[in-house]
Design a protein around this motif. Structure first.
Motif: not given
Length: 162
Positions: A75-79, A128-146
């Protein structure tokens, strides 16, 4: 067509599935796309082996930015942004928001640099273990502002090398 009301157009005929658009038209392309979602949390911590103000107990309003990529589903969604929020709320935020981080995180110095890797690992594991485990969905980055002007970042390329 539609009528204007104070500059706003009122749509009179909403597009209807299988009449105006077909299911195979919902997915426009086959390219990888990055979606991003931000969250904030408040927490207290202190740093060990550090000579400066941060050796004392203090708090921050942190901001976390996730960059997640993948290919579109039928339907056109990544997640769904709601799915990212659900993972955040149930798997990550419970350890962070209004917590004493030195107690709730694994044994580590609670620097932004250590914390951003932990957050990356938790989101990556959930995808990887949940909703998108069968799709090629991946974390590209996480940014944490202090603070509003200071952040640490973990990127997929850096996390997968070792």
């Amino acid at each position: 067509m539609g009528s204007d009301f104070f500059g706003f157009r009122i749509v009179e005929n909403l597009q209807k599935m299988d009449q105006d658009i077909k299911k195979n038209e919902l997915k426009y392309h086959k390219k990888r796309v990055l979606v991003s979602k931000e969250f904030t949390f408040d927490a207290a911590h202190h740093l060990h082996c550090y000579e400066g103000k941060c050796k004392n107990l203090h708090g921050h309003t942190y901001k976390v930015v996730f960059g997640i990529s993948g290919f579109l589903d039928e339907i056109g969604l990544v997640i769904d942004f709601g799915d990212i929020k659900e993972i955040w709320k149930n798997e990550i935020e419970i350890y962070l928001d209004h917590r004493y981080l030195n107690e709730t995180l694994p044994n580590m110095n609670t620097t932004a640099e250590n914390m951003v890797v932990w957050i990356y690992e938790k989101m990556n594991e959930s995808l990887r273990n949940g909703l998108k485990k069968d799709q090629d969905v991946r974390v590209e980055f996480v940014r944490l502002y202090e603070t509003p002007t200071s952040f640490a970042e973990a990127r997929r390329g850096w996390m997968e090398v070792e």
